[in-house]
Design an enzyme around this catalytic site. Structure first.
Site, PDB file in Angstrom:
ATOM      1  N   LYS A 160       3.090  83.803  79.274  1.00 26.44           N
ATOM      2  CA  LYS A 160       2.911  84.649  80.462  1.00 26.44           C
ATOM      3  C   LYS A 160       4.198  85.387  80.791  1.00 26.44           C
ATOM      4  O   LYS A 160       4.335  85.957  81.863  1.00 26.44           O
ATOM      5  CB  LYS A 160       2.481  83.798  81.654  1.00 26.44           C
ATOM      6  CG  LYS A 160       1.121  83.158  81.498  1.00 26.44           C
ATOM      7  CD  LYS A 160       0.812  82.247  82.676  1.00 26.44           C
ATOM      8  CE  LYS A 160      -0.281  81.247  82.357  1.00 26.44           C
ATOM      9  NZ  LYS A 160      -0.052  79.976  83.045  1.00 26.44           N
TER      10      LYS A 160
ATOM     11  N   ARG B  61      11.812  72.458  69.789  1.00 30.63           N
ATOM     12  CA  ARG B  61      11.587  73.226  68.572  1.00 30.63           C
ATOM     13  C   ARG B  61      11.252  74.644  69.011  1.00 30.63           C
ATOM     14  O   ARG B  61      10.407  74.833  69.884  1.00 30.63           O
ATOM     15  CB  ARG B  61      10.412  72.627  67.799  1.00 30.63           C
ATOM     16  CG  ARG B  61       9.944  73.464  66.642  1.00 30.63           C
ATOM     17  CD  ARG B  61      10.632  73.044  65.401  1.00 30.63           C
ATOM     18  NE  ARG B  61      10.038  73.567  64.194  1.00 30.63           N
ATOM     19  CZ  ARG B  61      10.247  73.006  63.009  1.00 30.63           C
ATOM     20  NH1 ARG B  61      10.992  71.915  62.898  1.00 30.63           N
ATOM     21  NH2 ARG B  61       9.719  73.520  61.933  1.00 30.63           N
TER      22      ARG B  61
ATOM     23  N   ARG C   5       4.960  67.226  61.626  1.00 33.43           N
ATOM     24  CA  ARG C   5       5.799  66.224  60.990  1.00 33.43           C
ATOM     25  C   ARG C   5       6.990  65.834  61.892  1.00 33.43           C
ATOM     26  O   ARG C   5       7.221  64.663  62.170  1.00 33.43           O
ATOM     27  CB  ARG C   5       6.316  66.824  59.679  1.00 33.43           C
ATOM     28  CG  ARG C   5       6.952  65.889  58.722  1.00 33.43           C
ATOM     29  CD  ARG C   5       7.413  66.688  57.507  1.00 33.43           C
ATOM     30  NE  ARG C   5       6.313  67.153  56.663  1.00 33.43           N
ATOM     31  CZ  ARG C   5       5.821  66.448  55.658  1.00 33.43           C
ATOM     32  NH1 ARG C   5       6.323  65.269  55.363  1.00 33.43           N
ATOM     33  NH2 ARG C   5       4.826  66.905  54.927  1.00 33.43           N
ATOM     34  N   THR C   6       7.701  66.839  62.359  1.00 34.81           N
ATOM     35  CA  THR C   6       8.888  66.587  63.179  1.00 34.81           C
ATOM     36  C   THR C   6       8.508  65.984  64.531  1.00 34.81           C
ATOM     37  O   THR C   6       9.154  65.061  65.019  1.00 34.81           O
ATOM     38  CB  THR C   6       9.669  67.902  63.389  1.00 34.81           C
ATOM     39  OG1 THR C   6       9.992  68.434  62.109  1.00 34.81           O
ATOM     40  CG2 THR C   6      10.947  67.673  64.162  1.00 34.81           C
TER      41      THR C   6
ATOM     42  N   HIS D 281      18.514  72.433  61.925  1.00 38.56           N
ATOM     43  CA  HIS D 281      17.567  71.332  62.104  1.00 38.56           C
ATOM     44  C   HIS D 281      18.354  70.051  61.855  1.00 38.56           C
ATOM     45  O   HIS D 281      18.170  69.377  60.846  1.00 38.56           O
ATOM     46  CB  HIS D 281      16.415  71.502  61.106  1.00 38.56           C
ATOM     47  CG  HIS D 281      15.231  70.630  61.383  1.00 38.56           C
ATOM     48  ND1 HIS D 281      15.164  69.771  62.460  1.00 38.56           N
ATOM     49  CD2 HIS D 281      14.066  70.481  60.717  1.00 38.56           C
ATOM     50  CE1 HIS D 281      13.999  69.133  62.442  1.00 38.56           C
ATOM     51  NE2 HIS D 281      13.318  69.544  61.382  1.00 38.56           N
TER      52      HIS D 281
END
Ligand SMILES: [Zn+2]
Lengths: 311, 162
Positions: free
Chosen positions: A80, A101, A51-52, A136
């Site tokens: 890694k 994110r 969505r974001t 957010h």
């Protein structure tokens, strides 16, 4: 205008918020403006959030910018054992702006600090698209835009927030973003999910009026300009009996809106589960249906602002 | 005076620093924090010395050294906020009162705790990257600090030194 990262709603001044809203409104009128032509924007999604990501990438594309990035940490070198620092420094060489994110809390702040070290950095700003349970900010600015747009103003709103006020990140951020505008809050939650003391003392400090309730009544709805519904999550409860009792109490049904103000609008930081009955969708007051669409304009404004572009 | 008596319990010092009234259980940790093992200076360590006020106490005398790393002192202060620090110059205590008129104690961090304490949130970036931590005081009175990265609040009993 200089370049500036957006890490948390707490750092957003009243002036910044109002500029973003104004700018978002201009994008709503004319979304396709080639202001990012020739720019490369990196979307680094260390945890998936479709969505974001779609909302940000649409915003970049409508501005004529190019997107690079990844959407799942398992496909990147961080699995890694590469540090976030090295990933950020690498992308710093490629992109003009980073949208990030991350599942770790504080990751965006750390990235913005790395990028502000003059020896390493090309001055690439970071936009926090969610860091764990922490912040957010574009979501919060979207909520504020929705209030502003539907009410025609931001000041002196009666905002009723229902559901999980304890763990709900969106709720805490909304309080932190709205305090500039003299809101009155009604907080409706079961005892298990009451607003934490930290947010209450924040309200006290800022002189914000608030009332706490455990009953979700029409009487409170009828006084409200904004009804902000949130999801009550099963995993927050140790006692399933309490959960079963609580989840059916804080559900909004269409007939509860009969006496509400004409200007009342219902918001929800989607996705929703059962807290809004489907018959509410038909009400013109059900703004959560349209709310997500505003996300593009808000994010266009945030992108331009971060890059110091007048829009 | 208790100060003088206890100072005499170990050999007199011409120039140097005396850190006194250390809770004995933190003595060796503080020796570690101040990196006393790595110094070339003469050091006298008193362990479980009788003390009127504390019952038992620890004391460290470092000869010919009066300057220490500030972060190390602040870290030690979190363990022993009531430990006194006296700088001795030519057998005299150079400063026997702090600015508030009290005994000079180990310095608690003023505004922020930089790389002194660990964050208790496993999902905090500071626990997953090679980077320093940073906390600010929420309440200096009841020793509550807040992580500047993840926002986690930590009370004194949960402090874990880095
Ligand atoms: Zn933390």
């Amino acid at each position: 205008m200089g370049k500036k990262s957006l890490v948390s709603i707490d750092e957003c001044s009243k002036e910044y918020i109002l500029e973003i809203l104004d700018c978002a409104r201009r994008f709503e009128q004319e979304p396709n403006r080639k202001l990012l032509e020739g720019k490369v924007v990196a979307t680094l999604f260390f945890e998936p959030s479709t969505r974001t990501r779609l909302s940000f990438e649409t915003a970049v594309n409508r501005l004529g910018g190019r997107v690079i990035g990844f959407q799942d940490a398992s496909t990147t070198s961080s699995t890694k054992g590469e540090t976030l620092r090295d990933t950020i420094l690498m992308v710093n060489n490629y992109a003009d702006l980073i949208i990030m994110r991350h599942y770790l809390e504080g990751a965006a702040k750390y990235a913005s600090e790395i990028l502000s070290i003059p020896e390493f950095s090309r001055g690439v700003p970071v936009i926090n698209a969610g860091d764990g349970a922490n912040q957010h900010p574009s979501q919060t600015l979207l909520d504020i835009y929705s209030i502003w747009k539907t009410q025609g103003k931001l000041t002196d709103q009666v905002v009723t927030i229902v559901g999980d006020l304890k763990y709900g990140r969106a709720v805490h951020s909304l309080i932190a973003g709205l305090w500039h505008f003299n809101p009155t809050f009604h907080f409706i939650a079961p005892n298990e999910l009451k607003l934490p003391d930290e947010q209450k003392s924040f309200c006290d400090e800022k002189g914000i009026q608030y009332y706490e309730h455990t009953e979700f009544t029409e009487e409170i709805i009828n006084r409200s300009d904004i009804l902000y519904m949130t999801r009550i999550q099963r995993e927050r409860f140790t006692d399933m009996e309490v959960y079963e009792r609580v989840k059916n109490v804080y559900v909004l049904k269409l007939d509860m809106l009969n006496g509400s103000k004409d200007n009342l609008r219902i918001l929800h930081p989607l996705p929703r589960v059962t807290e809004i009955a489907s018959d509410v969708d038909s009400s013109p007051k059900a703004y959560f249906i349209h709310q997500a669409g505003n996300g593009i304009f808000i994010r266009q404004a945030i992108l331009c602002k971060a890059l110091g572009i007048n829009a | 005076m208790e100060q003088n008596d206890s100072t005499k319990q170990v050999a007199a010092i011409k120039n140097g620093t005396v850190i006194d009234h250390i809770p004995p259980e933190h003595l060796f940790k503080i020796i570690d924090i101040l990196e006393i093992g790595d110094m070339d200076n003469t050091v006298t360590i008193g362990y479980r010395l009788p003390s009127g006020k504390m019952g038992r106490k620890g004391m460290i005398k470092i000869f010919d050294k009066t300057e220490f790393d500030q972060t190390a002192l602040e870290k030690a202060a979190l363990l022993a906020p009531n430990a006194t620090v006296n700088k001795i110059i030519d057998y005299k205590v150079s400063l026997d009162k702090d600015e508030n008129g009290g005994k000079p104690c180990l310095p608690l961090p003023e505004k922020e705790l930089r790389n002194i304490v660990k964050c208790t949130n496993p999902r905090c970036i500071t626990n997953n990257e090679p980077m320093p931590t940073l906390f600010t005081w929420v309440d200096r009175g009841d020793w509550t600090i807040k992580c500047e990265y993840c926002g986690r609040k930590i009370k004194k009993e949960n402090f874990e030194l880095k």
